[in-house]
Enzyme design. Structure first.
Site, PDB file in Angstrom:
ATOM      1  N   GLY A  12       0.605  -1.352   0.138  1.00  0.00           N
ATOM      2  CA  GLY A  12      -0.045  -0.037  -0.177  1.00  0.00           C
ATOM      3  C   GLY A  12       0.742   1.428  -0.140  1.00  0.00           C
ATOM      4  CB  THR A  13       4.106   2.368  -1.208  1.00  0.00           C
ATOM      5  OG1 THR A  13       4.095   1.872  -2.386  1.00  0.00           O
ATOM      6  CG2 THR A  13       5.002   1.199  -0.189  1.00  0.00           C
ATOM      7  CG  ASN A  14       1.424   3.370  -5.725  1.00  0.00           C
ATOM      8  OD1 ASN A  14       1.612   4.428  -6.101  1.00  0.00           O
ATOM      9  ND2 ASN A  14       1.963   2.181  -5.757  1.00  0.00           N
ATOM     10  CG  MET A  91      -1.166  -7.297  -6.804  1.00  0.00           C
ATOM     11  SD  MET A  91      -0.173  -6.640  -8.059  1.00  0.00           S
ATOM     12  CE  MET A  91       0.892  -5.951  -7.344  1.00  0.00           C
ATOM     13  CB  ILE A  93      -7.933  -9.866 -13.841  1.00  0.00           C
ATOM     14  CG1 ILE A  93      -6.230  -9.286 -14.304  1.00  0.00           C
ATOM     15  CG2 ILE A  93      -8.620  -9.596 -15.019  1.00  0.00           C
ATOM     16  CD1 ILE A  93      -5.528 -10.069 -15.430  1.00  0.00           C
ATOM     17  CG  LEU A  94     -11.850  -6.811 -10.235  1.00  0.00           C
ATOM     18  CD1 LEU A  94     -12.365  -5.569  -9.504  1.00  0.00           C
ATOM     19  CD2 LEU A  94     -12.040  -7.991  -9.475  1.00  0.00           C
ATOM     20  CG  ASN A 108      -4.026  -0.106 -12.838  1.00  0.00           C
ATOM     21  OD1 ASN A 108      -3.691  -0.473 -11.590  1.00  0.00           O
ATOM     22  ND2 ASN A 108      -3.176  -0.900 -14.039  1.00  0.00           N
ATOM     23  CG  HIS A 110       1.464  -1.183 -15.632  1.00  0.00           C
ATOM     24  ND1 HIS A 110       1.152  -2.466 -15.247  1.00  0.00           N
ATOM     25  CD2 HIS A 110       2.340  -1.329 -16.392  1.00  0.00           C
ATOM     26  CE1 HIS A 110       2.023  -3.268 -16.069  1.00  0.00           C
ATOM     27  NE2 HIS A 110       2.787  -2.659 -16.552  1.00  0.00           N
TER      28      HIS A 110
HETATM   29  C1  GAR Z   1       3.092  -0.942  -7.404  1.00  0.00           C
HETATM   30  O1  GAR Z   1       4.320  -0.864  -8.175  1.00  0.00           O
HETATM   31  C2  GAR Z   1       2.242  -0.938  -8.481  1.00  0.00           C
HETATM   32  O2  GAR Z   1       2.521   0.051  -9.606  1.00  0.00           O
HETATM   33  C3  GAR Z   1       2.194  -2.360  -9.152  1.00  0.00           C
HETATM   34  O3  GAR Z   1       2.385  -3.198  -7.870  1.00  0.00           O
HETATM   35  C4  GAR Z   1       3.127  -2.383  -6.730  1.00  0.00           C
HETATM   36  C5  GAR Z   1       2.331  -2.217  -5.564  1.00  0.00           C
HETATM   37  O4  GAR Z   1       2.881  -1.596  -4.506  1.00  0.00           O
HETATM   38  N1  GAR Z   1       0.873  -2.716  -9.699  1.00  0.00           N
HETATM   39  C6  GAR Z   1       0.764  -3.494 -10.740  1.00  0.00           C
HETATM   40  O5  GAR Z   1       1.925  -4.254 -10.870  1.00  0.00           O
HETATM   41  C7  GAR Z   1      -0.662  -3.818 -11.142  1.00  0.00           C
HETATM   42  N2  GAR Z   1      -0.600  -4.290 -12.397  1.00  0.00           N
HETATM   43  P1  GAR Z   1       1.964  -0.676  -3.125  1.00  0.00           P
HETATM   44  O6  GAR Z   1       1.083  -1.956  -2.741  1.00  0.00           O
HETATM   45  O7  GAR Z   1       3.008  -0.656  -2.184  1.00  0.00           O
HETATM   46  O8  GAR Z   1       1.389   0.204  -3.900  1.00  0.00           O
END
Ligand code: GAR
Length: 207
Positions: A12-14, A91, A93-94, A108, A110
């Protein structure tokens, strides 16, 4: 004020970048309202709790197929009165049920420059492993609308970073997150909350 629902699966850093942006008053027009995790015990849920945001766990493993899982996520978002949906390290797919419910209301993030290194199987650290294997010299992140096509929706924002000779998947992932993802995602969410993104012929224009 648009109610934002964030879908997560891991650290969950995003999500944290969105929380920090909201605290700085930069998530104009939107309010983080709930976080839904596809995994039990995801650290993203802890981040939500620490910041007074409702956390909901809907484990993917409790559902037999994509359709029933999509229904459960969609129904939960509707019950929470959500206007904007953000996939932030989600992670799973819906299917098209959720796209029909939230047309051009879902973003999203990516961890690559779409259309490179995207689509089914390209997620998380694996993306950066593939970038290094291919030897490209520039990579980055993309925020795009979620449509029926995996990683194929209109691109809203992109940012690039150089790949270094001594990069490992981990160092590259960290740099792409810090310099690209954590900046782009809050910006794009705020633009969407302010109705500042239009789409024509599958191309998004932010203004
Ligand atoms: C992030 O790098 C995000 O872009 C990627 O997973 C990581 C999640 O990090 N997402 C994908 O690859 C989706 N296709 P987070 O949980 O720390 O935000």
């Amino acid at each position: 004020m648009k109610k934002i629902g964030v879908l997560v699966s891991g650290g969950g850093t995003n999500l944290q970048a969105l929380i920090d942006s909201e605290k700085r008053g930069e998530l104009i027009g939107g309010k983080l309202s709930c976080v839904i995790s596809s995994k039990e015990g995801a650290y993203a849920l802890e981040r939500a709790a620490q910041n007074g945001i409702k956390g909901i766990t809907l484990p993917r493993k409790d559902y037999s197929d994509t359709a029933s899982y999509t229904r459960a996520i969609t129904d939960t978002l509707i019950a929470e009165g959500i206007d904007i949906v953000v996939y932030a390290g989600f992670m799973t797919i819906l299917d098209e049920q959720i796209v029909r419910q939230f047309p051009y209301k879902m973003l999203n993030v990516h961890p690559a420059l779409i259309p490179s290194f995207c689509g089914k199987g390209f997620y998380g650290l694996h993306v950066h492993e593939e970038v290094l294997k291919r030897g490209v010299k520039v990579t980055g992140a993309t925020v795009h609308f979620v449509t029926e096509v995996c990683d194929g929706g209109p691109i809203v924002l992109q940012k690039a970073v150089d790949v270094r000779n001594d990069d490992t998947p981990e160092t590259l992932q960290r740099r792409v997150m810090e310099e690209c993802e954590w900046k782009l995602l809050p910006q794009a969410v705020s633009l969407l909350c302010q109705d500042r993104i239009t789409v024509k012929d599958n191309v998004a224009y932010a203004n």
